[in-house]
Motif scaffolding. Sequence first.
Motif, PDB file in Angstrom:
ATOM      1  N   ASN A   1       9.303  15.063  63.853  1.00  0.00           N
ATOM      2  CA  ASN A   1      10.042  15.879  62.883  1.00  0.00           C
ATOM      3  C   ASN A   1      10.167  15.304  61.490  1.00  0.00           C
ATOM      4  O   ASN A   1      10.297  16.050  60.524  1.00  0.00           O
ATOM      5  N   ASP A   2      10.194  14.003  61.395  1.00  0.00           N
ATOM      6  CA  ASP A   2      10.530  13.385  60.114  1.00  0.00           C
ATOM      7  C   ASP A   2       9.301  13.344  59.209  1.00  0.00           C
ATOM      8  O   ASP A   2       8.266  12.802  59.599  1.00  0.00           O
ATOM      9  N   PRO A   3       9.383  13.908  57.997  1.00  0.00           N
ATOM     10  CA  PRO A   3       8.207  13.880  57.122  1.00  0.00           C
ATOM     11  C   PRO A   3       7.843  12.457  56.664  1.00  0.00           C
ATOM     12  O   PRO A   3       6.706  12.191  56.295  1.00  0.00           O
ATOM     13  N   ASN A   4       8.825  11.561  56.694  1.00  0.00           N
ATOM     14  CA  ASN A   4       8.540  10.181  56.283  1.00  0.00           C
ATOM     15  C   ASN A   4       9.094   9.237  57.348  1.00  0.00           C
ATOM     16  O   ASN A   4      10.118   8.588  57.147  1.00  0.00           O
ATOM     17  N   PRO A   5       8.445   9.202  58.525  1.00  0.00           N
ATOM     18  CA  PRO A   5       9.074   8.610  59.710  1.00  0.00           C
ATOM     19  C   PRO A   5       9.258   7.096  59.696  1.00  0.00           C
ATOM     20  O   PRO A   5      10.123   6.596  60.390  1.00  0.00           O
ATOM     21  N   CYS A   6       8.455   6.375  58.898  1.00  0.00           N
ATOM     22  CA  CYS A   6       8.449   4.925  59.089  1.00  0.00           C
ATOM     23  C   CYS A   6       9.777   4.247  58.779  1.00  0.00           C
ATOM     24  O   CYS A   6      10.185   3.333  59.495  1.00  0.00           O
ATOM     25  N   ALA A   7      10.442   4.721  57.727  1.00  0.00           N
ATOM     26  CA  ALA A   7      11.720   4.111  57.374  1.00  0.00           C
ATOM     27  C   ALA A   7      12.679   4.180  58.564  1.00  0.00           C
ATOM     28  O   ALA A   7      13.308   3.193  58.935  1.00  0.00           O
ATOM     29  N   THR A   8      12.782   5.334  59.183  1.00  0.00           N
ATOM     30  CA  THR A   8      13.725   5.516  60.295  1.00  0.00           C
ATOM     31  C   THR A   8      13.233   4.880  61.587  1.00  0.00           C
ATOM     32  O   THR A   8      14.022   4.314  62.334  1.00  0.00           O
ATOM     33  N   LEU A   9      11.936   4.950  61.818  1.00  0.00           N
ATOM     34  CA  LEU A   9      11.387   4.446  63.079  1.00  0.00           C
ATOM     35  C   LEU A   9      11.729   2.971  63.287  1.00  0.00           C
ATOM     36  O   LEU A   9      12.107   2.561  64.374  1.00  0.00           O
ATOM     37  N   PHE A  10      11.603   2.178  62.236  1.00  0.00           N
ATOM     38  CA  PHE A  10      11.813   0.733  62.351  1.00  0.00           C
ATOM     39  C   PHE A  10      13.188   0.291  61.839  1.00  0.00           C
ATOM     40  O   PHE A  10      13.414  -0.893  61.594  1.00  0.00           O
ATOM     41  N   GLU A  11      14.092   1.252  61.662  1.00  0.00           N
ATOM     42  CA  GLU A  11      15.431   0.940  61.161  1.00  0.00           C
ATOM     43  C   GLU A  11      16.109  -0.069  62.088  1.00  0.00           C
ATOM     44  O   GLU A  11      16.128   0.126  63.306  1.00  0.00           O
ATOM     45  N   PRO A  12      16.667  -1.146  61.552  1.00  0.00           N
ATOM     46  CA  PRO A  12      17.350  -2.102  62.436  1.00  0.00           C
ATOM     47  C   PRO A  12      18.492  -1.406  63.185  1.00  0.00           C
ATOM     48  O   PRO A  12      19.158  -0.548  62.610  1.00  0.00           O
ATOM     49  N   TYR A  13      18.648  -1.746  64.437  1.00  0.00           N
ATOM     50  CA  TYR A  13      19.674  -1.081  65.260  1.00  0.00           C
ATOM     51  C   TYR A  13      21.063  -1.580  64.910  1.00  0.00           C
ATOM     52  O   TYR A  13      21.231  -2.633  64.316  1.00  0.00           O
TER      53      TYR A  13
END
Length: 335
Positions: free
Chosen positions: A323-335
Amino acid sequence: RMLKRQMRCRLDINRLNAVFLAIYESLIPSEEEKVKQEQFFMLLEKLVNKEWPEAGLYLYGSCANSFGVSKSDIDVCLAIEDAEINKSEVLLKLADILQSDNLQNVQALTRARVPIVKLMDPLTGISCDICINNVLAVVNTKLLRDYAQIDVRLRQLTFIVKHWAKSRGVNATYQGTLSSYAYVLMCIHFLQQRRPAILPCLQEIGHTYSVTVDDIQCAYFDQVEKLRGFGSGNKETIARLVWGFFNYWAYSHDYANAVISVRTGRILSKHEKEWTRRSGNDRHLICIEDPFEISHDLGRVVDKFSIKVLREEFERAADILHNDPNPCATLFEPY
Ligand code: GTP
Ligand code: MG
């Protein structure tokens, strides 16, 4: 308008692909780092051979299986043939020798599940764990390295998955999540079952390499230079494969019944492995068969809490990529 949309989509996937490749490149250890590791290893070899001239010293784990990212610790195995040795004594002796050679933070952990000596080289900053007679790990390291030679997409996919797992805090066996070794096997399995397949099953084709370790025969086809181009009938990009990987573990894997098996290149059933019930501490909530120690489930560390965490993370990753048009920022977001 439809065509426009398809073009947009293709642009997005191409851009995403470039981003994943850039992340992969940035994680590869530099030549300089590799040279330092080798020099440090040679120093260790020299010290060890002075005390145990018959012993062998081997690199294993991510510094030798080609799935190591930059600044990883190195894993070393000291192989001593003598069946009479007392591991704790050897480790204490080893710690002693290393200490007197100016290595720092030398600690012998003789009571750990896998007893080791830990140390740090002040010159290079390299940290290192040394274990004794863990020869199976040396052999499975070679298997992984050989798989990596066949198609570069395995190394790319694994780097992205390991980077994700570390960022999201799901790469810690002591917290009930999976080891790096388990993630590599998940990636190999995934590329074996892709259609057309991107990786073959090396243990199912004519064996050119065979050793017996701790009564386990480890045999497979290791002339992998002959298999380069095996996966070229499959043109899937790394972005597509990363999405496919998370989608598989989020929505397609049959957690109730399935065991992934790199050894056979297929899915086995929990039933045939007799992994349907908890036995001792092994809960078999996610089942990953070790390619050589086939009674060994690398998912055994996962408990009823951490399985939830893991599956939610797989779903989160799959949904972001969908869904995310720019997924990388969120995908690797620190938990
Ligand atoms: P990073 O250190 O996270 O980069 O990855 P790594 O590949 O070094 O993985 P890890 O530290 O988890 O394990 C080091 C090596 O030990 C692996 O590459 C395997 O060879 C071996 N190993 C780890 N866990 C197991 C296990 O449960 N069974 C067996 N047989 N070998 C294992
Ligand atoms: Mg390691």
